[in-house]
Design a protein around this motif. Structure first.
Motif, PDB file in Angstrom:
ATOM      1  N   UNK A  40      -1.911  -3.021  -2.448  1.00  0.00           N
ATOM      2  CA  UNK A  40      -2.394  -2.411  -3.693  1.00  0.00           C
ATOM      3  C   UNK A  40      -2.265  -3.357  -4.875  1.00  0.00           C
ATOM      4  N   UNK A  41      -1.288  -4.253  -4.850  1.00  0.00           N
ATOM      5  CA  UNK A  41      -1.143  -5.195  -5.960  1.00  0.00           C
ATOM      6  C   UNK A  41      -2.331  -6.142  -6.037  1.00  0.00           C
ATOM      7  N   UNK A  42      -2.934  -6.483  -4.899  1.00  0.00           N
ATOM      8  CA  UNK A  42      -4.112  -7.349  -4.913  1.00  0.00           C
ATOM      9  C   UNK A  42      -5.312  -6.639  -5.530  1.00  0.00           C
ATOM     10  N   UNK A  43      -5.420  -5.345  -5.290  1.00  0.00           N
ATOM     11  CA  UNK A  43      -6.487  -4.590  -5.950  1.00  0.00           C
ATOM     12  C   UNK A  43      -6.236  -4.491  -7.448  1.00  0.00           C
ATOM     13  N   UNK A  44      -4.975  -4.364  -7.835  1.00  0.00           N
ATOM     14  CA  UNK A  44      -4.654  -4.251  -9.254  1.00  0.00           C
ATOM     15  C   UNK A  44      -4.953  -5.516 -10.037  1.00  0.00           C
ATOM     16  N   UNK A  54       3.568   8.568  -1.407  1.00  0.00           N
ATOM     17  CA  UNK A  54       4.523   8.357  -0.330  1.00  0.00           C
ATOM     18  C   UNK A  54       5.882   8.986  -0.644  1.00  0.00           C
ATOM     19  N   UNK A  55       6.310   8.911  -1.884  1.00  0.00           N
ATOM     20  CA  UNK A  55       7.570   9.568  -2.241  1.00  0.00           C
ATOM     21  C   UNK A  55       7.462  11.074  -2.075  1.00  0.00           C
ATOM     22  N   UNK A  56       6.289  11.623  -2.415  1.00  0.00           N
ATOM     23  CA  UNK A  56       6.085  13.044  -2.182  1.00  0.00           C
ATOM     24  C   UNK A  56       6.120  13.390  -0.704  1.00  0.00           C
ATOM     25  N   UNK A  57       5.551  12.515   0.133  1.00  0.00           N
ATOM     26  CA  UNK A  57       5.543  12.749   1.573  1.00  0.00           C
ATOM     27  C   UNK A  57       6.952  12.707   2.156  1.00  0.00           C
ATOM     28  N   UNK A 117      14.976   3.192   2.704  1.00  0.00           N
ATOM     29  CA  UNK A 117      13.594   3.398   3.150  1.00  0.00           C
ATOM     30  C   UNK A 117      12.609   3.404   1.985  1.00  0.00           C
ATOM     31  N   UNK A 118      13.076   3.774   0.803  1.00  0.00           N
ATOM     32  CA  UNK A 118      12.192   3.765  -0.369  1.00  0.00           C
ATOM     33  C   UNK A 118      11.774   2.335  -0.710  1.00  0.00           C
ATOM     34  N   UNK A 119      12.648   1.373  -0.476  1.00  0.00           N
ATOM     35  CA  UNK A 119      12.304  -0.033  -0.732  1.00  0.00           C
ATOM     36  C   UNK A 119      11.175  -0.489   0.180  1.00  0.00           C
ATOM     37  N   UNK A 120      11.242  -0.132   1.457  1.00  0.00           N
ATOM     38  CA  UNK A 120      10.179  -0.533   2.382  1.00  0.00           C
ATOM     39  C   UNK A 120       8.877   0.187   2.070  1.00  0.00           C
ATOM     40  N   UNK A 121       8.959   1.422   1.623  1.00  0.00           N
ATOM     41  CA  UNK A 121       7.746   2.144   1.208  1.00  0.00           C
ATOM     42  C   UNK A 121       7.104   1.446   0.022  1.00  0.00           C
ATOM     43  N   UNK A 122       7.911   1.070  -0.947  1.00  0.00           N
ATOM     44  CA  UNK A 122       7.382   0.383  -2.129  1.00  0.00           C
ATOM     45  C   UNK A 122       6.759  -0.950  -1.760  1.00  0.00           C
ATOM     46  N   UNK A 132      -4.280   1.828  -5.523  1.00  0.00           N
ATOM     47  CA  UNK A 132      -3.553   1.950  -6.793  1.00  0.00           C
ATOM     48  C   UNK A 132      -2.068   2.019  -6.477  1.00  0.00           C
ATOM     49  N   UNK A 133      -1.294   1.092  -7.024  1.00  0.00           N
ATOM     50  CA  UNK A 133       0.125   0.981  -6.663  1.00  0.00           C
ATOM     51  C   UNK A 133       0.905   2.233  -7.029  1.00  0.00           C
ATOM     52  N   UNK A 134       0.794   2.656  -8.287  1.00  0.00           N
ATOM     53  CA  UNK A 134       1.576   3.811  -8.729  1.00  0.00           C
ATOM     54  C   UNK A 134       1.168   5.070  -7.985  1.00  0.00           C
ATOM     55  N   UNK A 135      -0.127   5.257  -7.785  1.00  0.00           N
ATOM     56  CA  UNK A 135      -0.583   6.449  -7.079  1.00  0.00           C
ATOM     57  C   UNK A 135      -0.130   6.478  -5.633  1.00  0.00           C
ATOM     58  N   UNK A 136      -0.186   5.344  -4.947  1.00  0.00           N
ATOM     59  CA  UNK A 136       0.213   5.291  -3.547  1.00  0.00           C
ATOM     60  C   UNK A 136       1.727   5.472  -3.399  1.00  0.00           C
ATOM     61  N   UNK A 137       2.516   4.864  -4.284  1.00  0.00           N
ATOM     62  CA  UNK A 137       3.965   5.037  -4.219  1.00  0.00           C
ATOM     63  C   UNK A 137       4.345   6.484  -4.480  1.00  0.00           C
TER      64      UNK A 137
END
Length: 283
Positions: free
Chosen positions: A113-117, A208-211, A101-106, A200-205
């Motif tokens: 988020x990568x497009x914003x980056x 979600x991991x915290x959630x 499930x971590x793969x799908x979250x990422x 932001x990719x790192x912030x969003x990941x």
């Protein structure tokens, strides 16, 4: 006596050019390129091209399949007929989904988020000024991809497990394929909505991991206190690992419908927030 001078003539005044805002007379120009009214189908085709052409999709989905199918096969090989007396044959896939499930979250975060980056989101919104259409297309394409891949992995593990045992399982397992795939796909969609809001990719990941991880760890400490025991028990019941366990029949009292409903509601709220912020903020 002075001699009379001949009358002088003034040269004609030059004509002033026409103002620049007035079009010169002549035939109008017609472009040979056909003009097509854009619709959601064009946005879906664009997002499908994006998601299948970037390497991050292949890597994350490849690792997801490796975890779910690989771990599922290893667990299934160690089981016996008596292990499936009251659980479905898809239970071995549960152990792979805990990590998969971590793969799908990422991937859900990276889809937007990568497009914003990289700044490519400006090109996307220039080509399709209807921002809500772009976000809707991303959500639909990602959910379809995540659900199909998840259902394939869970179903394959179930078929492999069934082939190892001669006796049919007393518990039907087709529903667990759909519900398990739906749960992890909704987690990925929730991650996409969070990525749209945070940009932001790192912030969003990390969020979600915290959630996912905090509700699985924190109840052990909350239940040490009598006043917080009820909160800890509810958090333990609805965290991601226990929700998947309920969906796969490892919790006989609950089929996982309540956990799936809670996740669907949380995902819908995040999607609504993403649409609201998308129109209110600049790129």
């Amino acid at each position: 006596m002075s001699t009379p001078q001949p009358p002088t003539t003034q040269p004609p005044a030059p004509q002033q050019p026409a103002p620049h805002w007035q079009a010169a007379p002549g035939p109008s120009y017609t472009s040979p390129i056909p003009v097509v009214r854009t619709h959601l189908g064009h946005a879906l085709a664009s997002e499908w091209t994006k998601i299948r052409s970037v390497r991050s999709t292949m890597w994350t989905l490849g690792i997801f399949l490796l975890l779910v199918i690989g771990i599922g096969f290893l667990v299934a090989a160690q089981t016996s007929d008596s292990d499936f007396a009251d659980v479905p044959y898809t239970v071995p896939a549960f152990f792979g989904l805990i990590l998969g499930q971590i793969c799908l979250i990422t991937l859900g975060v990276l889809v937007i988020a990568s497009e914003y980056g990289t700044g490519m989101i400006r090109t996307t919104f220039t080509a399709s000024p209807q921002r809500h259409r772009v976000l809707a297309a991303k959500l639909m394409v990602f959910f379809a991809v995540a659900f199909v891949v998840s259902a394939f992995a869970i179903g394959l593990v179930g078929l492999f497990t069934a082939s190892l045992h001669s006796e049919p399982s007393s518990t039907p397992w087709a529903g667990t394929v759909v519900m398990g795939a739906l749960y992890v796909s909704l987690l990925g969609v929730l991650a996409l909505a969070v990525g749209s809001m945070l940009r932001h990719s790192a912030g969003a990941i990390t969020a979600m991991l915290g959630l996912v991880l905090v509700p699985a760890i924190l109840p052990a400490f909350l239940m040490l206190s009598e006043s917080m025991r009820t909160v800890g028990e509810k958090m333990m019941e609805y965290n991601a690992p226990n929700s998947l366990a309920a969906i796969f029949g490892m919790d006989t009292e609950n089929g996982g419908a309540a956990q799936l409903g809670l996740l669907a509601g949380l995902t819908a709220a995040a999607i609504a927030g993403a649409f609201v912020l998308l129109d209110r903020r600049d790129v």
